[in-house]
Write an enzyme that holds these catalytic residues in place. Structure first.
Site, PDB file in Angstrom:
ATOM      1  N   HIS A  61      48.398  23.693  34.163  1.00 27.17           N
ATOM      2  CA  HIS A  61      49.156  23.982  33.064  1.00 27.17           C
ATOM      3  C   HIS A  61      50.202  22.939  32.302  1.00 27.17           C
ATOM      4  O   HIS A  61      50.394  23.179  31.195  1.00 27.17           O
ATOM      5  CB  HIS A  61      50.191  25.268  33.402  1.00 27.17           C
ATOM      6  CG  HIS A  61      49.382  26.585  33.563  1.00 27.17           C
ATOM      7  ND1 HIS A  61      49.932  27.902  33.372  1.00 27.17           N
ATOM      8  CD2 HIS A  61      48.042  26.811  33.739  1.00 27.17           C
ATOM      9  CE1 HIS A  61      49.032  28.816  33.527  1.00 27.17           C
ATOM     10  NE2 HIS A  61      47.853  28.170  33.774  1.00 27.17           N
ATOM     11  N   HIS A 185      38.894  29.516  38.406  1.00 26.10           N
ATOM     12  CA  HIS A 185      39.232  30.751  38.611  1.00 26.10           C
ATOM     13  C   HIS A 185      38.492  31.061  39.790  1.00 26.10           C
ATOM     14  O   HIS A 185      39.151  32.263  40.541  1.00 26.10           O
ATOM     15  CB  HIS A 185      38.916  31.539  37.688  1.00 26.10           C
ATOM     16  CG  HIS A 185      40.138  31.968  36.480  1.00 26.10           C
ATOM     17  ND1 HIS A 185      39.733  32.624  35.292  1.00 26.10           N
ATOM     18  CD2 HIS A 185      41.224  31.140  36.319  1.00 26.10           C
ATOM     19  CE1 HIS A 185      40.829  32.496  34.541  1.00 26.10           C
ATOM     20  NE2 HIS A 185      41.627  31.512  35.208  1.00 26.10           N
ATOM     21  N   TRP A 201      39.461  36.983  42.293  1.00 22.20           N
ATOM     22  CA  TRP A 201      38.132  36.816  41.558  1.00 22.20           C
ATOM     23  C   TRP A 201      36.978  36.575  42.525  1.00 22.20           C
ATOM     24  O   TRP A 201      36.078  37.177  42.260  1.00 22.20           O
ATOM     25  CB  TRP A 201      38.151  35.302  40.622  1.00 22.20           C
ATOM     26  CG  TRP A 201      38.834  35.545  39.439  1.00 22.20           C
ATOM     27  CD1 TRP A 201      38.693  36.140  38.185  1.00 22.20           C
ATOM     28  CD2 TRP A 201      40.439  34.971  39.348  1.00 22.20           C
ATOM     29  NE1 TRP A 201      39.785  35.597  37.365  1.00 22.20           N
ATOM     30  CE2 TRP A 201      40.900  35.256  37.590  1.00 22.20           C
ATOM     31  CE3 TRP A 201      41.382  34.285  40.117  1.00 22.20           C
ATOM     32  CZ2 TRP A 201      41.971  35.009  37.444  1.00 22.20           C
ATOM     33  CZ3 TRP A 201      42.411  34.214  39.616  1.00 22.20           C
ATOM     34  CH2 TRP A 201      42.971  34.270  38.300  1.00 22.20           C
TER      35      TRP A 201
END
Length: 291
Positions: A61, A185, A201
């Site tokens: 991020h 993910h 996930w």
């Protein structure tokens, strides 16, 4: 007059010796820092016993604000320390990762936050069994918020393929690189207290692998809501695993699906492509001084 002349000669000879030299600035001891990062990754009272996924998310991020059209954003400056970036909804929960790394920064002040956060992302991936990531030092920390990017630059997980492609094109990625990066993910999980979504996930959230693609293709998915937040997500048959709408878009879009199918069958190929794409991510917007 002769005395004055001699005195001036002596002073000219001695003055370089009398001048206080500038303090010696040593480079950060990166190997020691890597060792210390590794020690904070395993933790009993968080998620599945590891901070590695959320530290990977911190590195991701802090880089993903980059805009190739303006050459702004990215990890340089460690602008997530400032408003508005620290308040971006996509960054909720990352205070946990930053706090875990803060003691290391205090022990080794020569390393910038920008270098520490990105280095920690590399270490986290490798710690979880992922590929080796090329990482270079040289990022600086900004002292104020003047260059802090606006909010809303991170991917929104409830959007469609057009949003994914627009976001990753801004970062400078093609469809293959996009699908490779989203494969991260495969580790970690969503937290309803941060994002409104809840669940993991894959069945191995502490292990870096190609399981994200395998699960995405082979499970049967149905849409549902997180009761406490009303957020829509996708559940597999026994509701033990989840996907977000942007994940599902990877198998709805033909170009993305092509790479999902390749990575589901070929983990070494995924590792190779992810390593290249993530190393590129860490370098977005970096301007190093050259001597």
């Amino acid at each position: 007059m002769i005395r004055s002349y001699i005195r001036n000669i002596i002073l000219a000879i001695l003055s370089p010796l009398l001048t206080t030299p500038p303090p010696l600035i040593l480079p950060p001891p990166y190997e020691k820092i890597i060792q210390e990062i590794t020690t904070v990754l395993s933790i009993n009272n968080y998620d599945d016993g590891s901070l590695a996924p959320i530290i990977l998310r911190l590195a991701w991020h802090c880089c993903a604000t980059y805009d190739m059209t303006t050459n702004t954003g990215g990890s340089n400056g460690a602008t997530m320390r400032f408003v508005p970036e620290i308040t971006d909804e996509g960054n909720y929960g990352l205070d946990i990762a930053r706090a875990a790394l803060e003691p290391i920064k205090q022990r080794y002040p020569a390393i910038s936050y920008a270098d520490l956060w990105t280095l920690a992302g590399k270490v986290a991936i490798e710690y979880m069994g992922g590929p080796t990531i090329i990482w270079k030092s040289g990022r600086v920390d900004y002292t104020n918020d003047r260059c802090t990017p606006s909010n809303g630059l991170l991917p929104f997980a409830d959007k469609d393929a057009n949003h994914i492609r627009k976001t990753f094109t801004r970062l400078g990625y093609n469809d293959q690189q996009t699908v490779a990066l989203i494969g991260a993910h495969g580790v970690g999980r969503c937290h309803k207290r941060f994002s409104g979504w809840e669940g993991k996930w894959t069945r191995t959230p502490k292990t870096f692998s190609n399981q994200f693609y395998v699960v995405l293709l082979n499970e049967t998915w149905s849409q549902g809501e997180v009761p406490e937040t009303g957020k829509t997500q996708y559940f597999n048959a026994d509701k033990s695993l989840i996907m977000l709408n942007t994940d599902m878009e990877l198998i709805r879009d033909k170009s993305y699906l092509h790479w999902v199918e390749i990575y589901a069958k070929d983990e070494p190929k995924f590792f190779h492509d992810f390593s290249s794409a993530f190393a590129k991510l860490l370098e977005l917007g970096i301007k190093r001084e050259t001597l």
